[in-house]
Every structure is written in C-alpha cells, then in structure tokens.
Write a protein that holds these residues in place. Sequence first.
Motif, short mmCIF file in Angstrom:
data_model
loop_
_atom_site.label_atom_id
_atom_site.label_comp_id
_atom_site.label_asym_id
_atom_site.label_seq_id
_atom_site.Cartn_x
_atom_site.Cartn_y
_atom_site.Cartn_z
N LEU A 1 21.11 -1.44 -10.67
CA LEU A 1 21.98 -1.94 -9.62
C LEU A 1 22.18 -0.92 -8.49
N GLU A 2 22.01 0.37 -8.80
CA GLU A 2 22.16 1.37 -7.75
C GLU A 2 21.04 1.27 -6.71
N HIS A 3 19.96 0.54 -7.07
CA HIS A 3 18.83 0.36 -6.16
C HIS A 3 18.94 -0.90 -5.32
N VAL A 4 19.96 -1.75 -5.57
CA VAL A 4 19.97 -3.09 -4.99
C VAL A 4 21.26 -3.34 -4.22
N THR A 5 21.10 -3.88 -3.01
CA THR A 5 22.21 -4.40 -2.24
C THR A 5 22.06 -5.91 -2.18
N ARG B 1 11.68 4.16 -6.88
CA ARG B 1 12.62 4.69 -5.90
C ARG B 1 12.91 3.69 -4.78
N ALA B 2 12.44 2.48 -4.94
CA ALA B 2 12.65 1.47 -3.90
C ALA B 2 14.11 1.06 -3.82
N PRO C 1 0.80 -1.23 0.00
CA PRO C 1 0.00 0.00 0.00
C PRO C 1 0.83 1.28 0.00
N PHE C 2 1.86 1.32 -0.83
CA PHE C 2 2.75 2.47 -0.83
C PHE C 2 2.58 3.29 -2.10
N ASN C 3 2.88 4.57 -1.98
CA ASN C 3 2.89 5.45 -3.14
C ASN C 3 4.06 5.10 -4.05
N ARG C 4 3.84 5.15 -5.33
CA ARG C 4 4.90 4.76 -6.28
C ARG C 4 6.15 5.62 -6.17
N THR C 5 6.01 6.83 -5.66
CA THR C 5 7.15 7.74 -5.57
C THR C 5 7.89 7.63 -4.24
N GLU C 6 7.40 6.79 -3.32
CA GLU C 6 8.05 6.67 -2.02
C GLU C 6 9.42 5.98 -2.12
N HIS C 7 10.28 6.38 -1.22
CA HIS C 7 11.59 5.72 -1.11
C HIS C 7 11.44 4.58 -0.11
N LEU C 8 11.22 3.37 -0.60
CA LEU C 8 10.97 2.21 0.25
C LEU C 8 12.24 1.39 0.42
N ARG C 9 12.30 0.69 1.56
CA ARG C 9 13.34 -0.31 1.75
C ARG C 9 12.64 -1.66 1.81
N VAL C 10 13.00 -2.56 0.89
CA VAL C 10 12.34 -3.85 0.75
C VAL C 10 13.38 -4.96 0.82
N LEU C 11 13.15 -5.91 1.71
CA LEU C 11 14.02 -7.09 1.82
C LEU C 11 13.40 -8.22 1.03
N ASP C 12 14.15 -8.77 0.07
CA ASP C 12 13.69 -9.89 -0.75
C ASP C 12 14.40 -11.15 -0.30
N LEU C 13 13.66 -12.05 0.34
CA LEU C 13 14.23 -13.28 0.89
C LEU C 13 14.24 -14.37 -0.18
N GLY C 14 15.42 -14.88 -0.49
CA GLY C 14 15.53 -15.88 -1.54
C GLY C 14 15.30 -15.24 -2.89
#
Length: 241
Positions: free
Chosen positions: A93-97, A69-70, A40-53
């Motif tokens: 890649l600048e968006h991903v750790t 901007r995630a 339920p987030f706005n598309r322009t929000e700067h989100l932090r998302v953990l992708d497991l596996g």
Amino acid sequence: MRETVYAFNNSNIVASYDADMDIWHPNRVKMASVVCEVLPFNRTEHLRVLDLGAGTGYLSHKIIEMFPRAEIIAVDAAALMIEKAKARLNNRLEHVTFHVSTFQDLPKTMDAHSSVDAVVSSFALHHLYREEKLTLLNYVQSILRPHGWFINCDVLKTADAVLEARFRRLYYQGIQERTREIRHEEKSLDEISSALSDKEKESGDNPLCLMDELQIIAEAGFRTAECFWKEYQEAVYGGIK
C-alpha cells in the motif's frame, strides 16, 4: 453522466469479479504479462504508473511485482472496487495512491498527479465512446513524460460480420468449457450468449475495432501506435509519446 459509469460499484459484482474474470477472460494473465514485458524500464527504477480503471488491483499488483519500486496511481470510478484493490495490494500500500474518479472527470481531478512514466489499463476503456476515449488519451498524452508509454489490455470488435460471429461463438464455447471445469455447471451456448449480452448492455460496453483504437492513439498525438499481442477479440496495444 451515464449510469453505466458506476455499473461496477455493486457489492455483488465486486465480490465475484475476479472469479468471473477467470471464466470470461482467462487471457488476463497473459495480457498483464505482456504489459510488464513490453514496458522498457529497469526493474530497479522508481517509476510512476497511472492505472486507469484499476478494478480489484490485478494489473497494478503485476506491475509492482515486476517493478518493485514503482509508484502506482490507481484510478477507478467504483469506490467498492478500490476497497477490493486495497485488500489485494495490502502488502504494497505504500506504493499505491488510490483515486476515485470517472474517466470523464479525470482531467479535472488529477491535475496534482501529472508527469508519469506509463499509463496502463485493463478491461476498462471499452466502456467509453470514441469521443470520450480520444479526450482521455489526449489527457494521457499530456501527462506522460517524454518517451512515456500507454498500454491498454482490452476487448475489441471485428468489422467483418462473419468473423465477428465466429469469434463470438469461440468466446461462448470457451466460457462454456471453463464454467464446466471451474464451477462444475453446465450452460448452453444460448444461455451464455444471453447472459453476456445482458452484462455488456448493463456495463455500457462499446468496443471498437483494433484499427480504430490505433487511430485514436495516433490522433491523441502519440508518435507510434502498435498492437503488442492479440487473440481473436482481445488485445494488448498502445503507443509511445
């Protein structure tokens, strides 16, 4: 540590993984779409998302498409899968750790990456035993920000033996049809059943019933646990902190 933890760190499996998923789990497209719709987030929000596996980065890529901007923290135990994900996410890649870790070791290796808005997973957590899954979700709940979301796309089993047999047959028939259409190969249902049984054993599959999955989410302290989408033995479900 079970050997199946590293079952996917295999060059042959990684090379064919996405093509195989088109055969085995074509609902992956729909399920990723549901994840992006439900968050339920706005598309322009700067989100932090953990992708497991994170695997080959399929779900991470879909989330970045929806939320440009995630920031994604992509975790996988298979270093070779991470390399495939880097290739898929090459323009982002600048968006991903990227972080190579087992789920069992994650609470010890990810302390620096606390506080996330959402935790997602796709076709990965069914490799865990129930106790391992509860431990992981306790950790997930602890690092989510207030009102943060956990969403999992995964396979299930069914408690009723008759339904389980019926759903499995439908699954095999779907694989048979897609193998014929995509690869132009003819496989009997017995061949498909045997191959899938071997694959599930090698991968250490341990699917649970949907009610068990929702119970684990509740036990981990989430204020709600819900199924957002389901078809036979595949579902998208999760909880809100």
